[in-house]
Design a protein around this motif. Structure first.
Motif, PDB file in Angstrom:
ATOM      1  N   GLY A 236       0.790  -1.226   0.000  1.00 26.86           N
ATOM      2  CA  GLY A 236       0.000   0.000   0.000  1.00 26.86           C
ATOM      3  C   GLY A 236       0.821   1.276   0.000  1.00 26.86           C
ATOM      4  N   HIS A 237       2.095   1.169  -0.392  1.00 31.41           N
ATOM      5  CA  HIS A 237       2.925   2.377  -0.423  1.00 31.41           C
ATOM      6  C   HIS A 237       2.481   3.314  -1.551  1.00 31.41           C
ATOM      7  CE1 HIS A 237       6.350   5.024  -0.430  1.00 31.41           C
ATOM      8  NE2 HIS A 237       6.668   4.667  -1.663  1.00 31.41           N
ATOM      9  N   ASP A 238       2.444   4.596  -1.226  1.00 29.98           N
ATOM     10  CA  ASP A 238       2.062   5.601  -2.221  1.00 29.98           C
ATOM     11  C   ASP A 238       3.324   6.247  -2.781  1.00 29.98           C
ATOM     12  OD1 ASP A 238       1.232   7.760  -3.687  1.00 29.98           O
ATOM     13  OD2 ASP A 238       0.297   8.824  -1.985  1.00 29.98           O
ATOM     14  N   PRO A 239       3.703   5.922  -4.026  1.00 29.02           N
ATOM     15  CA  PRO A 239       4.985   6.413  -4.567  1.00 29.02           C
ATOM     16  C   PRO A 239       4.989   7.903  -4.887  1.00 29.02           C
ATOM     17  CG  PRO A 239       3.816   5.143  -6.223  1.00 29.02           C
ATOM     18  CD  PRO A 239       2.987   5.059  -4.979  1.00 29.02           C
ATOM     19  N   ALA A 244       6.710   9.219   2.807  1.00 26.70           N
ATOM     20  CA  ALA A 244       6.556   7.763   2.906  1.00 26.70           C
ATOM     21  C   ALA A 244       7.743   7.070   2.246  1.00 26.70           C
ATOM     22  CB  ALA A 244       5.247   7.335   2.256  1.00 26.70           C
ATOM     23  N   ALA A 245       8.169   7.634   1.114  1.00 28.75           N
ATOM     24  CA  ALA A 245       9.313   7.048   0.410  1.00 28.75           C
ATOM     25  C   ALA A 245      10.551   7.082   1.301  1.00 28.75           C
ATOM     26  CB  ALA A 245       9.559   7.803  -0.890  1.00 28.75           C
ATOM     27  N   TRP A 246      10.743   8.200   1.972  1.00 36.23           N
ATOM     28  CA  TRP A 246      11.876   8.329   2.896  1.00 36.23           C
ATOM     29  C   TRP A 246      11.841   7.236   3.952  1.00 36.23           C
ATOM     30  CZ3 TRP A 246      16.315  10.459   2.716  1.00 36.23           C
ATOM     31  CH2 TRP A 246      16.523  11.650   1.987  1.00 36.23           C
ATOM     32  N   SER A 247      10.687   7.083   4.580  1.00 36.26           N
ATOM     33  CA  SER A 247      10.668   6.129   5.687  1.00 36.26           C
ATOM     34  C   SER A 247      10.832   4.703   5.165  1.00 36.26           C
ATOM     35  CB  SER A 247       9.431   6.329   6.568  1.00 36.26           C
ATOM     36  OG  SER A 247       8.295   5.930   5.871  1.00 36.26           O
ATOM     37  N   ARG A 248      10.291   4.417   3.980  1.00 40.01           N
ATOM     38  CA  ARG A 248      10.505   3.074   3.413  1.00 40.01           C
ATOM     39  C   ARG A 248      11.985   2.865   3.063  1.00 40.01           C
ATOM     40  NH1 ARG A 248       5.916  -0.399   3.864  1.00 40.01           N
ATOM     41  NH2 ARG A 248       4.093   0.930   3.582  1.00 40.01           N
ATOM     42  N   SER A 249      12.626   3.922   2.629  1.00 34.91           N
ATOM     43  CA  SER A 249      14.026   3.770   2.210  1.00 34.91           C
ATOM     44  C   SER A 249      14.908   3.386   3.393  1.00 34.91           C
ATOM     45  CB  SER A 249      14.538   5.065   1.581  1.00 34.91           C
ATOM     46  OG  SER A 249      14.863   6.023   2.581  1.00 34.91           O
ATOM     47  N   THR A 258      10.915  -3.773  -2.000  1.00 37.57           N
ATOM     48  CA  THR A 258      11.260  -3.659  -3.426  1.00 37.57           C
ATOM     49  C   THR A 258      10.087  -3.001  -4.141  1.00 37.57           C
ATOM     50  OG1 THR A 258      10.317  -5.800  -4.000  1.00 37.57           O
ATOM     51  CG2 THR A 258      12.663  -5.773  -3.401  1.00 37.57           C
ATOM     52  N   GLY A 259      10.371  -2.492  -5.327  1.00 42.34           N
ATOM     53  CA  GLY A 259       9.333  -1.803  -6.101  1.00 42.34           C
ATOM     54  C   GLY A 259       9.641  -0.326  -6.209  1.00 42.34           C
ATOM     55  N   LEU A 260       8.616   0.430  -6.506  1.00 38.20           N
ATOM     56  CA  LEU A 260       8.789   1.864  -6.736  1.00 38.20           C
ATOM     57  C   LEU A 260       8.651   2.638  -5.427  1.00 38.20           C
ATOM     58  CD1 LEU A 260       9.122   4.131  -8.870  1.00 38.20           C
ATOM     59  CD2 LEU A 260       6.620   4.159  -9.072  1.00 38.20           C
ATOM     60  N   PHE A 261       9.694   3.319  -5.041  1.00 35.33           N
ATOM     61  CA  PHE A 261       9.663   4.146  -3.827  1.00 35.33           C
ATOM     62  C   PHE A 261       9.021   5.499  -4.105  1.00 35.33           C
ATOM     63  CE2 PHE A 261      12.266   2.080  -0.539  1.00 35.33           C
ATOM     64  CZ  PHE A 261      12.824   1.032  -1.261  1.00 35.33           C
ATOM     65  N   TYR A 262       9.427   6.083  -5.232  1.00 37.85           N
ATOM     66  CA  TYR A 262       9.034   7.468  -5.446  1.00 37.85           C
ATOM     67  C   TYR A 262       9.041   7.791  -6.929  1.00 37.85           C
ATOM     68  CZ  TYR A 262       8.954  12.557  -4.943  1.00 37.85           C
ATOM     69  OH  TYR A 262       8.609  13.883  -5.017  1.00 37.85           O
ATOM     70  N   ARG A 263       8.094   8.607  -7.294  1.00 40.22           N
ATOM     71  CA  ARG A 263       8.052   9.072  -8.679  1.00 40.22           C
ATOM     72  C   ARG A 263       7.419  10.450  -8.708  1.00 40.22           C
ATOM     73  NH1 ARG A 263       5.885   5.613 -13.776  1.00 40.22           N
ATOM     74  NH2 ARG A 263       6.616   7.084 -15.337  1.00 40.22           N
ATOM     75  N   THR A 264       8.043  11.353  -9.442  1.00 41.07           N
ATOM     76  CA  THR A 264       7.456  12.686  -9.594  1.00 41.07           C
ATOM     77  C   THR A 264       7.845  13.242 -10.955  1.00 41.07           C
ATOM     78  OG1 THR A 264       7.185  14.845  -8.539  1.00 41.07           O
ATOM     79  CG2 THR A 264       9.406  13.950  -8.569  1.00 41.07           C
TER      80      THR A 264
END
Ligand SMILES: Cc1ncc(C[n+]2csc(CCOP(=O)(O)OP(=O)(O)O)c2C)c(N)n1
Ligand code: SF4
Ligand SMILES: [Mg+2]
Lengths: 299, 584
Positions: A236-239, A244-249, A258-264
């Protein structure tokens, strides 16, 4: 032999141009090396996108992983240790009609080439950077790498690593990368998807693949990862959420996302470089013929 | 004959260089030959900086010796440069700023007191305007017509109009008037000697040359004295269609340039010795993977950070030896902006023709000093040939095919059916590695030898394609100078000084430092009566190259490594010593 059997096809209308596939050079990696999955994923991604092989340039540095360009039938540039990114940037600026992929190892990208890594990301150059992160120096027979974990015993650290590892995902987020993902050689399908989306992403796409070295890293093995990896999208991570990406990293241990951490979306370097507005540099007129008035300022 | 030199000195931040450039430009507009010498230090404010414009109706190749007018913005300038003032010359200063006791005024010189600050106050509270007043005064004393100086002054503001420009014009007229009254004699105005000349630095000539040669990409990291190449191209980037990339470091700069060249454009990087040291590994990659590349190495005083704003020719060994292993390269060494322009054009042609790195050896003295160029001396190539030269031929394309001259057909990414991998590892004709599973196997041992021979064979081609040494001056000269790069300028001026003393000398000029044209050099040297090597480094690096290539040791040597360029007089003195002295 896809490369040579179709090499005769002239460029032109009505010709089916060969797509990316294997080259006539067989990989020389150790049996079981994680990098086999990465080259397969790169090929799968490019095939899916139907980009003709002559419009792709794969650039690398030096290391086991950096041999990758030889195994694909696209254009390739097997450069020097640590310099894959600046070479790839130069290729891209010379001809931004090309699909440019930079590849290499963790030593190549986060050790000797770390400066370029940070700067390429802050520039948001539109290329895809796929690292084969095996947390070890493979080609030089097993020394510690910038991503080797604390305590890991290697040839250069017989009593264990005493430096903290670089976190490439967090570093990428901090450097302004606009597409940040992690793949794992145990899941080619996911990796291919991440690379494919990285290629279509407008801007710098970073895909760090955990690609075990079966010969020199007896700790971060396929099994070690299999016991730990989980998929960000399933969790359920929101890229689009940088926090959220920071904390997952920061997760690295019992659980490894694994997967997409962040996209902009941000303007790319090529968007902002005004000279490139007139089209790929390689196709622009060159020289100053008839422009003698340029010398007037020296009068 | 007219020959006049004006020196302006003060502290960094005083605007010395712009005053000096206006003087130099004014001379050039009168059609005179000019050498503009910009001497500065590695500080942004303070210290001592000076600029000299030297002009003549005959060609001038160096800053020369001495000057006619010194405009001192501070007492230090008067102290340092007073002794250089020639008989009948002038020392301009503002007594409101400092005083110079009469016994400190150089013998033979006249002190001209100009109230520059007071003149400035008539217009504005900004004291920088004093420079315009001083400029006006110095210009009168140098024989520059007021309109000429005011034209150049107004143009220095570019498109800016309004009171600033008017104040400057007004202040310069005031200074001019004061000097005329104070001079004690009428200084004849210099008559135009021909059509206006271009005034450019070596770096500007290189930058223009690159654009004219069809360069489309420059990657560079700032480093004196190479930075102004990037500055000119960046300022004109859109106009000339060149992408200018300030890289994160020199490692990136050269690798970007190599990537861009591989990608299909002519490309260049420029740096000084420190940055070049960082580029060394990638230079070898360009040689190994046969990628055209132009690298400008503008030397400054080393070792290490050295004297960042001072000149030297101490990097020749580095340029010759840069890179592990062996690969073909050429080193061109122009001495004057015109030559730098032409050498740049040639460097791009050679790089592309021979698919290997070409080095353009400059130094601070050439890169940053100004010299005049006749407009007709710079012509832009009418056509820049396309890089798309290979067409698919229905066969397996061999990027590194063995050929008679060592040059193989080069495809560009984007061309269908011509894909290859450019490799820094040793490879076969196809580009496949022979470094991993094949190295050491007899068949591939032979292949490696063939591939080395193929690449190195290009050196013969490069030797044939580059300019050989030549003799400037008569074959029966009493003494022949041997020199290279920017030092040639002062040697040319020294030859004139010697001629005025009835000594006929000549110069053995080597526009190409490498590949060294040994046979031609030896033939010319054999005919010389006496030979004197002049170069700006400690160990005589060019002399060593000559020795290595020919076995011939130039018997007399004049080295200089104090950071300053050669002055014609010191060359003359050495030459006189050699002439009196016995031996060849
Ligand atoms: C300038 C330079 N320094 C050192 C080396 C030796 N070297 C080759 S590959 C490598 C490290 C490889 O590690 P990594 O980049 O992680 O790639 P891997 O082999 O693990 O895939 C080193 C240090 C080199 N080729 N060039
Ligand atoms: S040494 Fe390690 S990284 Fe290199 S090929 Fe073998 S398994 Fe792969
Ligand atoms: Mg590694």
């Amino acid at each position: 032999m896809a490369g040579s059997s179709t090499a005769a096809a002239p460029a032109g209308v009505g010709t089916l141009l060969p797509l990316v596939g294997k080259s006539d050079t067989k990989p020389t990696w150790c049996p079981g090396c994680g990098d086999y999955s990465v080259v397969a994923a790169v090929e799968m991604a490019l095939k899916k996108l139907k980009i003709p092989s002559h419009e792709v340039v794969i650039v690398s540095g030096i290391g086991c992983s950096s041999n990758l360009p030889h195994f694909v039938n696209s254009y390739g540039f097997h450069g020097i240790h640590g310099r894959a990114l600046p070479i790839a940037e130069g290729v891209r600026w010379a001809n931004h009609g090309l699909t440019v992929i930079a590849t290499g190892g963790d030593g190549d990208g986060f050790g000797i080439g770390c400066g370029h890594f940070v700067h390429a990301m802050r520039r948001n150059v539109d290329l895809t950077y796929v690292t084969m992160n095996n947390q070890i120096y493979g080609l030089t027979t097993g020394q510690a790498s910038p991503t080797s974990m604390m305590g890991q015993k290697t040839k250069s650290t017989p009593t264990g690593v005493i430096e903290n590892p670089i976190d490439p995902i967090a570093l990428a987020l901090a450097s302004g990368a606009t597409y940040v993902a992690r793949g794992f050689s145990g899941d080619v399908k996911q990796m291919a998807e991440l690379i494919q989306n990285g290629i279509t992403h407008k801007g710098f796409a970073f895909v760090d693949t955990m690609s075990p070295c079966v010969t020199y890293n007896k700790i971060n093995t396929f099994d070690w990862f299999r016991q730990r990896v989980y998929k960000l999208d399933a969790a359920g991570h929101d890229p689009t959420d940088i926090v959220a990406a920071w904390s997952r990293s920061l997760e690295w241990g019992d659980k490894i996302p694994t997967g997409l951490f962040y996209r902009t979306e941000k303007p790319t370097y090529e968007d902002l470089e005004e000279v490139l507005a007139a089209g790929p540099l390689a196709r622009q007129p060159a020289g100053l013929s008839g422009r003698e008035s340029i010398l007037d300022e020296f009068l | 004959m007219v020959e006049v030199a004006v020196r302006v000195g003060g502290a960094a931040g005083d605007g010395i260089a712009s005053v000096g450039e206006i003087v130099a430009k004014s001379f050039a507009r009168l059609g005179l030959h000019v050498f503009g010498h910009n001497a500065y230090q590695s500080v942004i404010r303070g210290g001592h900086v000076w600029f000299q414009g030297r002009a003549s109706t005959e060609r001038v190749y160096s800053q020369g010796d001495g000057c006619d007018v010194v405009y001192a913005l501070n007492p230090e300038t008067a102290e340092i440069h007073g002794p250089s003032i020639k008989q009948g010359g002038f020392l301009v200063y503002d007594p409101e700023k400092f005083t110079i006791p009469d016994d400190r005024i150089p013998v033979g010189a006249t002190a001209i007191k100009v109230p520059t600050l007071a003149i400035a106050r008539k217009f504005t509270s900004q004291s920088i305007l004093q420079n315009a007043a001083g400029l006006g005064a110095a210009s009168y004393l140098a024989g520059l017509p007021l309109e000429t100086i005011q034209g150049a002054l107004a143009d220095s503001f570019g498109k800016k109009k309004g009171e600033i420009v008017e104040w400057n014009i007004g202040a310069s007229a005031e200074g001019y008037r004061v000097a005329r009254e104070a001079a004690g004699r009428e200084i004849p105005a210099i008559a135009p000697a021909g059509p206006p000349k271009l005034l450019m630095t070596g770096n500007q000539a290189i930058a223009v040359g690159a654009a004219a040669a069809g360069c489309k990409f420059l990657a560079q990291y700032p480093m004196t004295p190479a930075s102004t190449i990037m500055h000119w191209l960046a300022a004109h980037s859109r106009e000339v269609g060149v992408v200018v990339k300030q890289a994160e470091d020199e490692l990136a700069a050269i690798n970007m340039a190599i990537g861009a060249s591989f990608g299909g454009v002519r490309s260049m990087t420029a740096t000084s010795g420190g940055g070049f040291s960082l580029m060394v590994e990638a230079l070898g990659m360009a040689g190994m993977s046969e990628i055209p590349l132009v690298v400008v190495e503008s030397q400054r005083s080393g070792p290490s950070t050295g004297l960042p704003t001072k000149t030297e020719q101490g990097d020749l060994n580095l340029m010759l030896g840069a890179g592990q292993g062996e690969f073909p390269r050429a080193i061109l060494a122009p001495s004057h902006p015109v030559e730098a322009y032409r050498a740049t054009l040639r460097a791009f042609e050679l790089a592309e023709e021979w698919q290997t790195p070409i080095l353009l050896a400059s130094d601070l003295h050439l890169s940053e000093n100004f010299a005049t160029v006749d407009r007709g001396e710079i012509t832009f190539p009418t056509e820049v040939s396309s890089l798309f030269t290979v067409t698919p031929n229905g066969h397996d394309y061999l990027r590194y095919a063995y050929t008679a001259n060592g040059v193989s057909p080069r495809s560009l990414p984007g061309q269908a059916g011509l894909q290859y991998v450019s490799g820094s590892d040793e490879h076969d004709e196809k580009g496949h590695l022979i470094s991993d599973t094949k190295s050491g196997v007899p068949l591939w041992v032979a292949e490696r030898t063939k591939m080395m021979n193929k690449r190195m064979h290009k050196l013969d081609g490069l030797r044939g394609a580059t300019a050989p040494p030549y003799l400037e001056g008569p074959a029966d000269a009493e003494l022949t100078f041997v020199t290279w790069g920017s030092t040639l300028g002062a040697v040319r001026d020294a030859v004139k000084l010697l001629a005025a003393r009835s000594h006929v000398t000549s110069i053995l000029v080597s526009p190409t430092v490498y590949p060294f044209h040994g046979a031609e050099f030896l033939a010319l040297a054999a005919g010389a009566k006496k030979l004197l090597l002049v170069e700006a480094n400690y160990s005589g690096q060019f002399g060593r190259l000559i020795r290595a290539e020919t076995g011939f040791d130039v018997p007399h040597k004049l080295m200089k490594f104090d950071g300053e360029p050669f002055y014609p007089m010191e060359i003359l003195q050495k030459a006189l010593g050699v002439l009196i002295d016995g031996g060849k």
